[in-house]
Each structure stands twice: as structure tokens, then as C-alpha cells.
Design a protein around this motif. Sequence first.
Motif, PDB file in Angstrom:
ATOM      1  N   PRO A 177      59.123 124.158  10.513  1.00 42.36           N
ATOM      2  CA  PRO A 177      60.499 124.658  10.654  1.00 42.36           C
ATOM      3  C   PRO A 177      60.541 126.017  11.346  1.00 42.36           C
ATOM      4  CG  PRO A 177      60.122 123.800   8.433  1.00 42.36           C
ATOM      5  CD  PRO A 177      58.793 123.794   9.123  1.00 42.36           C
ATOM      6  N   GLN A 178      59.523 126.838  11.094  1.00 42.74           N
ATOM      7  CA  GLN A 178      59.521 128.169  11.702  1.00 42.74           C
ATOM      8  C   GLN A 178      59.290 128.090  13.212  1.00 42.74           C
ATOM      9  OE1 GLN A 178      57.746 127.387   8.822  1.00 42.74           O
ATOM     10  NE2 GLN A 178      59.421 128.237   7.620  1.00 42.74           N
ATOM     11  N   LEU A 179      58.352 127.230  13.621  1.00 44.86           N
ATOM     12  CA  LEU A 179      58.086 127.073  15.042  1.00 44.86           C
ATOM     13  C   LEU A 179      59.310 126.470  15.732  1.00 44.86           C
ATOM     14  CD1 LEU A 179      55.567 127.879  16.550  1.00 44.86           C
ATOM     15  CD2 LEU A 179      54.728 125.533  16.381  1.00 44.86           C
ATOM     16  N   ALA A 180      59.949 125.541  15.050  1.00 43.35           N
ATOM     17  CA  ALA A 180      61.158 124.918  15.625  1.00 43.35           C
ATOM     18  C   ALA A 180      62.262 125.947  15.808  1.00 43.35           C
ATOM     19  CB  ALA A 180      61.643 123.775  14.733  1.00 43.35           C
ATOM     20  N   ARG A 181      62.231 126.990  14.963  1.00 43.19           N
ATOM     21  CA  ARG A 181      63.242 128.045  15.098  1.00 43.19           C
ATOM     22  C   ARG A 181      62.856 129.059  16.155  1.00 43.19           C
ATOM     23  NH1 ARG A 181      64.639 127.685   9.476  1.00 43.19           N
ATOM     24  NH2 ARG A 181      63.025 129.123   8.815  1.00 43.19           N
ATOM     25  N   GLY A 182      61.646 128.935  16.683  1.00 42.89           N
ATOM     26  CA  GLY A 182      61.227 129.840  17.748  1.00 42.89           C
ATOM     27  C   GLY A 182      60.565 131.105  17.241  1.00 42.89           C
ATOM     28  N   LEU A 183      60.136 131.114  15.973  1.00 48.06           N
ATOM     29  CA  LEU A 183      59.470 132.305  15.449  1.00 48.06           C
ATOM     30  C   LEU A 183      58.036 132.388  15.961  1.00 48.06           C
ATOM     31  CD1 LEU A 183      60.776 132.214  11.752  1.00 48.06           C
ATOM     32  CD2 LEU A 183      61.720 133.407  13.735  1.00 48.06           C
ATOM     33  N   ALA A 216      68.236 117.765  18.901  1.00 46.91           N
ATOM     34  CA  ALA A 216      68.691 117.313  17.586  1.00 46.91           C
ATOM     35  C   ALA A 216      67.506 117.262  16.625  1.00 46.91           C
ATOM     36  CB  ALA A 216      69.337 115.938  17.702  1.00 46.91           C
ATOM     37  N   MET A 217      66.380 116.848  17.163  1.00 49.39           N
ATOM     38  CA  MET A 217      65.185 116.742  16.329  1.00 49.39           C
ATOM     39  C   MET A 217      64.745 118.125  15.827  1.00 49.39           C
ATOM     40  SD  MET A 217      61.816 114.842  17.535  1.00 49.39           S
ATOM     41  CE  MET A 217      60.377 114.834  16.513  1.00 49.39           C
ATOM     42  N   LEU A 218      64.746 119.091  16.743  1.00 54.18           N
ATOM     43  CA  LEU A 218      64.358 120.449  16.350  1.00 54.18           C
ATOM     44  C   LEU A 218      65.310 120.998  15.292  1.00 54.18           C
ATOM     45  CD1 LEU A 218      63.402 121.836  19.851  1.00 54.18           C
ATOM     46  CD2 LEU A 218      61.899 121.800  17.861  1.00 54.18           C
ATOM     47  N   THR A 219      66.563 120.696  15.463  1.00 52.38           N
ATOM     48  CA  THR A 219      67.543 121.168  14.486  1.00 52.38           C
ATOM     49  C   THR A 219      67.238 120.564  13.122  1.00 52.38           C
ATOM     50  OG1 THR A 219      69.152 121.258  16.257  1.00 52.38           O
ATOM     51  CG2 THR A 219      70.019 121.352  14.024  1.00 52.38           C
ATOM     52  N   GLU A 220      66.891 119.274  13.118  1.00 54.03           N
ATOM     53  CA  GLU A 220      66.569 118.609  11.853  1.00 54.03           C
ATOM     54  C   GLU A 220      65.318 119.227  11.230  1.00 54.03           C
ATOM     55  OE1 GLU A 220      65.732 114.115  10.302  1.00 54.03           O
ATOM     56  OE2 GLU A 220      66.621 114.347  12.296  1.00 54.03           O
ATOM     57  N   ILE A 221      64.330 119.528  12.070  1.00 54.21           N
ATOM     58  CA  ILE A 221      63.084 120.108  11.552  1.00 54.21           C
ATOM     59  C   ILE A 221      63.347 121.451  10.893  1.00 54.21           C
ATOM     60  CG2 ILE A 221      60.839 121.062  12.212  1.00 54.21           C
ATOM     61  CD1 ILE A 221      60.697 118.901  14.401  1.00 54.21           C
ATOM     62  N   THR A 222      64.269 122.234  11.467  1.00 51.97           N
ATOM     63  CA  THR A 222      64.503 123.557  10.886  1.00 51.97           C
ATOM     64  C   THR A 222      64.991 123.462   9.442  1.00 51.97           C
ATOM     65  OG1 THR A 222      66.752 123.628  11.744  1.00 51.97           O
ATOM     66  CG2 THR A 222      65.056 124.651  13.108  1.00 51.97           C
ATOM     67  N   SER A 223      65.554 122.316   9.054  1.00 48.40           N
ATOM     68  CA  SER A 223      65.989 122.149   7.664  1.00 48.40           C
ATOM     69  C   SER A 223      64.788 122.133   6.723  1.00 48.40           C
ATOM     70  CB  SER A 223      66.773 120.844   7.504  1.00 48.40           C
ATOM     71  OG  SER A 223      65.864 119.738   7.485  1.00 48.40           O
ATOM     72  N   GLY A 224      63.649 121.693   7.207  1.00 53.97           N
ATOM     73  CA  GLY A 224      62.435 121.637   6.395  1.00 53.97           C
ATOM     74  C   GLY A 224      62.488 120.584   5.300  1.00 53.97           C
ATOM     75  N   GLU A 225      63.499 119.725   5.326  1.00 50.60           N
ATOM     76  CA  GLU A 225      63.634 118.728   4.255  1.00 50.60           C
ATOM     77  C   GLU A 225      62.893 117.451   4.608  1.00 50.60           C
ATOM     78  OE1 GLU A 225      68.036 120.427   3.148  1.00 50.60           O
ATOM     79  OE2 GLU A 225      67.805 118.264   3.544  1.00 50.60           O
ATOM     80  N   VAL A 324      64.167 127.000  22.368  1.00 47.24           N
ATOM     81  CA  VAL A 324      62.925 126.259  22.223  1.00 47.24           C
ATOM     82  C   VAL A 324      63.173 124.797  22.521  1.00 47.24           C
ATOM     83  CG1 VAL A 324      61.160 125.510  20.612  1.00 47.24           C
ATOM     84  CG2 VAL A 324      61.902 127.877  20.615  1.00 47.24           C
ATOM     85  N   GLY A 325      64.285 124.304  21.971  1.00 48.40           N
ATOM     86  CA  GLY A 325      64.633 122.910  22.243  1.00 48.40           C
ATOM     87  C   GLY A 325      64.790 122.686  23.726  1.00 48.40           C
ATOM     88  N   LEU A 326      65.429 123.631  24.355  1.00 47.77           N
ATOM     89  CA  LEU A 326      65.629 123.508  25.791  1.00 47.77           C
ATOM     90  C   LEU A 326      64.296 123.490  26.506  1.00 47.77           C
ATOM     91  CD1 LEU A 326      67.434 123.511  28.242  1.00 47.77           C
ATOM     92  CD2 LEU A 326      67.565 125.994  28.091  1.00 47.77           C
ATOM     93  N   ALA A 327      63.398 124.375  26.070  1.00 46.58           N
ATOM     94  CA  ALA A 327      62.088 124.407  26.716  1.00 46.58           C
ATOM     95  C   ALA A 327      61.363 123.090  26.541  1.00 46.58           C
ATOM     96  CB  ALA A 327      61.249 125.546  26.137  1.00 46.58           C
ATOM     97  N   VAL A 328      61.448 122.541  25.331  1.00 45.21           N
ATOM     98  CA  VAL A 328      60.793 121.254  25.103  1.00 45.21           C
ATOM     99  C   VAL A 328      61.413 120.200  25.997  1.00 45.21           C
ATOM    100  CG1 VAL A 328      60.437 119.408  23.444  1.00 45.21           C
ATOM    101  CG2 VAL A 328      60.154 121.780  22.750  1.00 45.21           C
TER     102      VAL A 328
END
Length: 495
Positions: A177-183, A216-225, A324-328
Motif C-alpha cells: 500500500p505504501q509503494l502504491a501511494r508513492g512513498l 483503479a488497482m493502485l487505488t484498491e491496493i492503497t486500502s491494504g485490505e 505512480v498509477g500514471l507512471a505504471v
Amino acid sequence: MSPETIAGRYEVEREVGRGGMGSVWLCRDVVLSRVVAAKQVGLMPGEATPDLARAMREARSSAPLNHPNVVSVYDVIEEGDHIWLVMEYVPGRTLAQIMADGRLAPGRAAGLGAQVADGLAAAHARGTVHRDVKPSNILVTDDDHAKISDFGISRTTGDAVLTHSGLVSGTPAYFSPQLARGLEPTPADDVWALGATLYAAVEGRPPFPEQANHLAMLTEITSGEVRAAEDPGALAGPLQRMLDPDPDARWSMSEVAQALHRIHRDHDDSGTRASVPVAAATSVLPESAPDPTPTPQEAYVAPAPVPSGPDSQDSQGSRRALLVGLAVLLLVAALGGGYLLLNDGNGSDTAGGPTAGSSGTTSADRSPDTSTRTSTGTSSSLSQSDETSSAPSPAPASGSRTAFVEDYYGVLPDDTEAGWSMLSRDYQSRTSYGDYAGFWDTIDEVSVDVAPAPGGAVDATITYTTDGSSQTETRRIELARDGDGYLISGDQVVG
Ligand SMILES: Nc1ncnc2c1ncn2[C@@H]1O[C@H](COP(=O)(O)OP(=O)(O)OP(=O)(O)O)[C@@H](O)[C@H]1O
């Protein structure tokens, strides 16, 4: 045509695979009389491109490790237009290929995971974070010896922030989730990624299944659920600790290694346990079978820019996630297509031509030597569900090569059907229209500067804008003749 020898020292025997940066070849080192694997990485003449930087980073990050569970890098060679990463040859398959046969028994997954954790713990002890742990980066021999490879986007403490060729080729499915948030990447991100890999191995799918829309996938990952694995056996506890949304609560890689070794000792249930193929999501790269007549000129589309900057404040989270999503997406979409579009590298199209017909273009009188610029408006809301349709809009039939590329970006992001029709059939076959349109749906505006490049290619400096943030990259675009006009047949990042 296959290269016969590299640097007068490595005799090429055959291609063993392909990845995001190029082909991998089995070679014989005639000096030391041993087999090695040589990974071809594209390099523009006289330029230190991001690809070279990536190869050097991979060599620097993994060479000093000298660990039985890390693929050793022996050499980096610059020859002609290419650089070669010469590394230890690991006979066998990637974990992604093994998982394609069916889910792994928890004991076996623990055994492989323990070895990878040993290798990664050694990397962490040296201050190196792998950042791209996933099944296709784990090489497994026939007797289940596992090695982690591809430190190409690894980060060592003190490295400059990556601005190019960072991030992953293909899928963010194993992102924390942290990487998906761009940390900033940390060892805890590797722990998550290894946990996600083991989850996929025993469950048959990664914790966050692949979606065409990576944003959308990255957004879902950031939830960590993460949905609890259905049948993880003895791996239940470790998976919970590795996939904890709170990075501080996750085990360290050494703790992971200890726990997994213990499970492997106690549960030696090797093999796969069901004929449930893991979704293509885990096999993110088209791994080719050995080919007696390999074509080393072929190169995968290189990674796209990654948003940079030291800021990792939570308040920036959603914007950075978007970037990050855009980069991916840029990474996998190239001109806007789906996964890892191949560059055919020779500027010629396959027989049969495009599905769409041809019609005139307004660009016939433009000079191919003039760098021009165009910019288009806001994104359309095209459906992403149509995975198969061929677009009906005709491709322009005449005009200069630069003007054709300018026209291509001129119709985007709004008219994806027209853009799709300007790709060769071969190029289209490497993705789906749904992915293509889905990518362009995330872009608000695109502008381009074009200039002629050697071999009839066109260099396009493209700026993508989404949500007020912009990313710029330069792609060398290959064109194939189509009657009086052209079609885009391949591309690669050159800056
Ligand atoms: N050292 C090696 N020994 C044997 N086969 C290898 C070796 N390295 C890579 N391969 C094979 O080549 C394929 C491509 O490897 P490569 O590292 O280029 O790609 P990747 O890791 O899947 O993608 P990327 O470079 O974008 O991360 C692998 O899937 C594997 O089948």
C-alpha cells in the motif's frame, strides 16, 4: 538474427527469455568455460540512456551480494548499440511459470519463500531494497533452489531519486500500500511483495487481482485490505504478518526467513496441489520458449518516467498515487496500449496490414525535418470493457512520418478509435483495445514534439497531463508503410 558472440567472449547459444528490458540469452563464457546468462539492454548510440543506468544499478546492487539465493551479476558490457548484463545462468523456470501449472502446496511455497527471504535479507543488510519482488523475478531450479533476480530498479540507501526507468514492468499487483501511494521504498515493501507472491502461490491469485485499469488497482491496493487466503495452511500466520497494512507491524525479512524455514522443515509437502492455473496476472511478461533463431533486435518498451521528489507526506498521497498509477500506465501502455508492447525493431509490419482501411491525412505537405507540436483536450469517458473490438476509424494514408506521429497524438486522448486504427495489426495484437482506451481515459491532455530519427523512425517527446500533473518522455516510434501512409509498428523509450 542472433548475435554469435558478445564482446568476443560469450558465445550465444539460444534465447532463454524476454523481459521488460530486452532478451536474455544463454551463452558460453569461452574464457572461464562456463555458461552464463546475458541480458540485452537497449542503448542508444553514444548516449547514457536510462537503460544503461538501470543495468549499472542492477550490477551495482546485486554484484556485491554474492549470495546463494541472489542471481550473481558478473559483468556489464557495452557493445555497439547494446549493453549486456552478464549474470549467473539459472536453469529452470520462474516461479510465475511454475504457478501457471497450479497452486503450490504451502510447504513448498514456504521453502521457496524462505530462500528468497534469505537473499533479500542479505540485500536489506546492505541497505538495498529490491522494489520489484514478484513471481517472474524468482528463478527456481528443478530441485527447488530459488534465487531472486532483477535488481534493475532496486534502491540503495543514498541513491539519487529515480526519475527514469524506475517502477515495474507490467504489474503493480505485488505493490505494498505504501509503494502504491508513492512513498519512498523501504525493506517493508519487499516483505509485503514477498508475502503477496506467496499468497498468489498458494491461493492461485495475487491479493489484489490484476485489472486492466492499473490506476483503479493502485487505488484498491492503497486500502491494504487483503481478502484472507482460503487455504494457506501453515502459511496463514506468516502471510498475515507479511501483509499487514502497517509497515511497522510487518516482520523483518530475517524474521520472515526464519518462520518460513521452520514451516518448510515441518511441512515438506512439495509440489503443486491443484490444477488451478494462476491467472495471467502473475505471469506478467510473455516468457518465450527457447528459440533456435532468436531476434536480438527485438526490445520491449522501456519503462516510463516515475514521478520523483523527496516529499512523502500523506497529504500528497492521493496525487502521488495517481502519478505512480500514471507512471505504471505509461510504462505498460507506451503509445497507450496494454502490457509490455513489443517493438518489432525493424520498422516493417507483418503481412496482412491493419484491420482498418486507409484514408487521407491533412499532413502531406508538412516537412519531415520540422519539429512540430500539437496539443489536445480533455479525456473522453470511453468504456474500458471492450476487450476485443477493432476500431472502425480509418488510418491516415499519406504524409510525412513526423506528421503521421503528430497526427496520432493529435487524435488522443479523445478519439481512441482513431488512434487505435493508426497502430499496425501486429502492434494491436500485443494489447487489447480495452486496455488501450482505458489508458487514454486516464489522460486529460497530451502534447507532442516530433523530430525525424535514424532509420525512418520518429522521436516523439510526449507530455501527458492528468489532474494538473505532467509527465514527459521521449519515445522512438517505428513506422511501417501502409499503402500511401503509415502505421505505428513499435516504439521504445529513449529519453
Ligand atoms: N539468470 C538467468 N538465468 C536463466 N534464465 C533467466 C535468467 N534471467 C532471466 N531469465 C529468463 O529470462 C526471462 C526474462 O528475464 P528478465 O529479467 O529480463 O525479465 P523480467 O524480470 O521478467 O522483467 P523486467 O526486466 O522487466 O523486470 C525470465 O523470465 C527468465 O525466464
